[in-house]
Write an enzyme that holds these catalytic residues in place. Structure first.
Site, short mmCIF file in Angstrom:
data_model
loop_
_atom_site.label_atom_id
_atom_site.label_comp_id
_atom_site.label_asym_id
_atom_site.label_seq_id
_atom_site.Cartn_x
_atom_site.Cartn_y
_atom_site.Cartn_z
N GLN A 132 0.91 -1.22 0.06
CA GLN A 132 -0.05 0.03 -0.02
C GLN A 132 0.89 1.33 -0.11
OE1 GLN A 132 -1.63 0.63 3.98
NE2 GLN A 132 -3.25 1.96 3.29
N SER A 135 1.46 6.49 2.64
CA SER A 135 2.00 7.65 3.33
C SER A 135 3.04 8.21 2.61
CB SER A 135 2.53 6.89 4.83
OG SER A 135 1.38 6.31 5.47
N GLU A 250 -8.82 -0.96 6.33
CA GLU A 250 -7.54 -0.92 7.15
C GLU A 250 -7.78 -1.16 8.47
OE1 GLU A 250 -4.66 2.00 6.06
OE2 GLU A 250 -3.09 0.94 7.36
N GLU A 379 -4.58 9.64 18.37
CA GLU A 379 -5.00 10.89 18.47
C GLU A 379 -6.22 11.06 17.37
OE1 GLU A 379 -1.62 10.48 18.70
OE2 GLU A 379 -1.44 11.06 20.62
C1 LIG Z 1 3.74 -0.79 11.40
C2 LIG Z 1 3.38 0.49 10.31
C3 LIG Z 1 3.05 -0.08 9.23
C4 LIG Z 1 2.68 0.98 8.28
N1 LIG Z 1 2.35 0.37 6.86
C5 LIG Z 1 2.23 1.28 6.04
C6 LIG Z 1 1.91 1.02 4.80
O1 LIG Z 1 2.02 -0.41 4.32
N2 LIG Z 1 1.52 1.76 3.78
C7 LIG Z 1 1.35 3.08 3.98
O2 LIG Z 1 1.05 3.95 3.28
N3 LIG Z 1 1.59 3.62 5.27
C8 LIG Z 1 2.01 2.73 6.32
N4 LIG Z 1 2.08 3.19 7.74
C9 LIG Z 1 2.02 4.70 7.94
C10 LIG Z 1 0.69 5.01 8.75
O3 LIG Z 1 -0.21 5.01 7.98
C11 LIG Z 1 1.24 6.27 9.33
O4 LIG Z 1 2.04 6.13 10.19
C12 LIG Z 1 0.09 7.06 10.00
O5 LIG Z 1 -1.03 7.36 9.16
C13 LIG Z 1 0.45 8.32 10.65
O6 LIG Z 1 1.22 9.28 9.94
P1 LIG Z 1 2.66 9.82 10.14
O7 LIG Z 1 3.45 8.62 10.66
O8 LIG Z 1 3.03 10.69 9.11
O9 LIG Z 1 2.38 10.80 11.62
P2 LIG Z 1 1.82 12.20 11.43
O10 LIG Z 1 0.37 12.13 10.91
O11 LIG Z 1 2.89 13.06 11.04
O12 LIG Z 1 1.47 12.44 13.07
C14 LIG Z 1 2.37 12.86 13.94
C15 LIG Z 1 1.87 12.91 15.37
O13 LIG Z 1 0.87 14.33 15.16
C16 LIG Z 1 -0.60 13.60 15.59
N5 LIG Z 1 -1.40 14.27 14.71
C17 LIG Z 1 -1.53 14.39 13.33
N6 LIG Z 1 -2.67 15.01 12.90
C18 LIG Z 1 -3.46 15.28 13.97
C19 LIG Z 1 -4.84 15.89 14.54
N7 LIG Z 1 -5.47 16.34 13.30
N8 LIG Z 1 -5.09 15.77 15.67
C20 LIG Z 1 -4.28 15.45 16.71
N9 LIG Z 1 -3.03 14.82 16.50
C21 LIG Z 1 -2.71 14.85 15.37
C22 LIG Z 1 -0.41 12.11 15.60
O14 LIG Z 1 -1.40 11.28 16.15
C23 LIG Z 1 0.94 11.66 15.71
O15 LIG Z 1 1.31 11.70 17.06
C24 LIG Z 1 2.68 2.10 8.72
C25 LIG Z 1 3.05 2.59 9.84
C26 LIG Z 1 3.44 1.81 10.93
C27 LIG Z 1 3.55 2.17 12.20
#
Ligand SMILES: Cc1cc2nc3c(=O)[nH]c(=O)nc-3n(C[C@H](O)[C@H](O)[C@H](O)COP(=O)(O)OP(=O)(O)OC[C@H]3O[C@@H](n4cnc5c(N)ncnc54)[C@H](O)[C@@H]3O)c2cc1C
Length: 413
Positions: A132, A135, A250, A379
C-alpha cells in the site's frame, strides 16, 4: 448481547475445525500463535504461500470474498469464526493481509472488470503479494496532503515523488498508489489511484531498519515511473473515495489484532516465573497489575461481543468497533512491557529459536508502539470518536477548500 453460537454458526465452526484438524497442527496450551517474531524469518514467506494455496484449494481463503473471485461469499460472523479457529493452530502470520484485507476489496468496489479478472485470484492464492503506497514524509494522518505526482503522457502516467512506511515493498509484486493529478483543485479533489508494478524502472526501494533489527517497511522513491492508464483504479482526480475504501478496510483489519501473546499467556508467565523461591503470581503487586489488565481485557472482549452480536444478527456494528484499536493497542503495549519486566534479564532476548517465550514478548513490546500509529494514530481515533460518535464540533480544517497548490508548505517540503 448473545455469547453463544446460533445452531448455524456452531455447525460452521465444526466444519472449520474439522478441516483445520486434518490440515494443521493445533497449538498446545503452552504455545502462542506465531506473531511478529517469525514474520521476517527466512522461510516464513514460503510457509505462508503454501498455507494460503492449501486454503485456496479447499475454499477457505478470503472466505468473505464473492465466489466468482475464489472466496465462498461467507458472512462477517463466519469470517470471525474462521479467524478464531485458525488462531488456535500453528499457522503462519498473514503476510497477505494488506492485499487481501484492504486492496482486494478496493479493486472489487472501484476497479474495472479486466482488473478484477487479472488481479484478484493470484492475490487470494498468495501468489502475488501487494503493498500500500499511501503515506509520504509529509502526508500520514493528513493523507490528502500527498505530493507524489502523476502526469498524463499518451497512454501512460508518469509518477514522481516519495512514499514511506510501505510494508513489504521489498518482496511485493504490485502496489496500490495514490497520487496528485490536479494541484489546482482542493486537496481531496485532485487525487488519482493506480496499480503499479513494483519492478518498474525508476522505482527505488530502501528498507528502513527498525528497533527490533528487521525491516518490515521501506522508503519507496519514484523517478519518472511509467504506469499505463489501464492500471488506473479510480476516475481521474476522483481517487479519494477509493482511498477511503482502503482506509475503512484497514481500520477494520487492524482492530482485529495480530497474533502474539495475550492476557492468558501473561498469567502463565507469572505462574512460571520464580521470585525469591515463589511464583511471581503470588506477589500482591503482580496480582494487582494482572487484575487491572484483566479488567481492561474483559471490557474489550465484551465490547467486541457487542460487535459480534450485531454481525450475527446481520446488522451494522455501532460505535463500539472504534474502541477496539484505541484501547487494545495501548493495553497490548503495557502487557508486553510488564512481561519483559517480569522476565528480568531474559526479557531482553529476541531470538525466537533460542528463547521462544521471551522473544514473543520482546518482539510484541518492540512492535506495539507501531500498532498505535498504523491504521490511524491514537489521536486521530480520538478525533473520529469525538466527531462521529460524540458529535462534538469538528476540527477546524482551513485547507479543505483552497486549491492544493496554494496550501502553504512546511519547512520539510
Ligand atoms: C507498523 C506500521 C506499518 C505501516 N504500513 C504502512 C503501509 O504499508 N503503507 C502506508 O502507506 N503507510 C503505512 N504506515 C504509515 C501509517 O499509515 C502512518 O504512520 C500513519 O498514518 C500516521 O502518519 P505519520 O506517521 O506521518 O504521523 P503524522 O500524521 O505526522 O502524526 C504525527 C503525530 O501528530 C499527531 N496528529 C496528526 N494529526 C493530528 C490531528 N489532526 N489531531 C491530533 N493529533 C494529530 C499524530 O497522532 C501523531 O502523534 C505504517 C505505519 C506503521 C507504524
Amino acid at each position: 448481547m448473545d455469547f453463544d453460537d446460533t445452531p448455524e454458526e456452531a455447525a460452521f465452526r465444526a466444519e472449520v475445525r474439522a478441516w483445520l484438524d486434518t490440515n494443521a497442527e493445533r497449538l498446545k496450551a503452552s504455545e502462542t500463535a506465531p506473531g511478529m517474531e517469525v514474520r521476517n524469518r527466512p522461510g516464513t514467506l514460503k510457509w505462508a504461500q503454501e498455507w494460503q494455496a492449501k486454503k485456496a484449494d479447499a475454499g477457505w481463503a478470503c472466505i468473505t470474498w464473492p465466489k466468482e473471485y475464489g472466496g465462498r461469499g461467507a458472512t462477517a460472523i463466519q469470517s470471525v469464526i474462521w479467524n478464531q479457529e485458525e488462531g488456535r493452530y500453528k499457522t503462519p502470520p498473514n503476510i497477505f493481509a494488506i492485499g487481501q484485507g484492504m486492496l482486494g476489496p478496493t479493486i472489487m468496489v472501484h476497479g474495472n472488470d479486466t482488473q478484477k479478472r487479472r488481479y484478484l485470484k493470484p492475490m487470494l492464492r498468495g501468489e502475488e503479494i501487494w503493498c500500500q503506497l499511501f503515506s509520504e514524509p509529509s502526508a500520514g494522518s493528513d493523507l490528502a496532503g500527498l505530493r507524489t505526482s502523476a502526469v498524463r503522457d499518451g497512454d501512460d502516467w508518469v509518477i514522481n515523488g516519495q512514499k514511506i512506511w510501505t510494508t513489504g515493498a521489498q518482496y511485493c509484486k504490485w502496489g496500490m498508489i495514490v497520487t496528485r493529478t490536479d494541484a489546482n483543485a482542493p486537496k481531496h479533489k485532485g487525487i488519482t489511484y493506480f496499480i503499479v508494478d513494483m519492478k518498474s524502472p525508476g522505482i527505488e526501494i530502501r528498507p528502513i531498519k527498525q528497533i527490533n533489527g528487521v525491516s518490515g517497511f521501506n522508503e519507496v522513491f519514484f523517478t519518472d515511473v511509467r504506469v499505463p492508464d489501464a492500471n488506473r483504479v479510480s476516475d481521474i482526480n476522483a481517487g479519494w473515495s477509493a482511498a477511503l475504501t482502503t482506509l475503512m478496510n484497514e481500520r477494520a483489519s487492524i482492530g482485529g489484532g495480530s497474533g502474539g501473546p495475550g492476557f492468558v499467556d501473561l498469567v502463565r508467565l507469572a505462574r512460571e516465573t520464580t521470585w525469591h523461591g515463589r511464583p511471581a503470581l503470588e506477589d500482591p503487586a503482580v496480582r494487582q497489575r494482572l487484575a487491572r489488565f484483566y479488567i481492561r481485557s474483559k471490557g474489550l472482549q465484551y465490547t467486541s461481543y457487542r460487535t459480534l452480536t450485531a454481525l450475527s444478527r446481520g446488522t451494522t456494528p455501532g460505535p463500539e468497533s472504534s474502541i477496539g484499536k484505541l484501547v487494545g493497542a495501548p493495553l497490548r503495549q503495557e502487557m508486553a512491557s510488564f512481561a519483559v519486566d517480569l522476565q528480568g534479564m531474559a526479557g531482553a532476548l529476541l531470538d525466537d529459536e533460542l528463547a521462544p517465550q521471551e522473544a514473543a514478548w520482546q518482539s510484541t513490546y518492540l512492535a506495539s508502539p507501531g500498532l498505535r500509529l498504523a491504521g490511524g494514530t491514537d489521536e486521530i481515533l480520538r478525533n473520529i470518536i469525538a466527531e462521529r460518535v460524540l458529535r462534538l464540533p469538528p476540527e477546524i480544517r482551513v485547507d479543505k477548500s483552497v486549491p492544493f497548490k496554494d496550501v502553504p508548505t512546511g519547512p520539510r517540503n
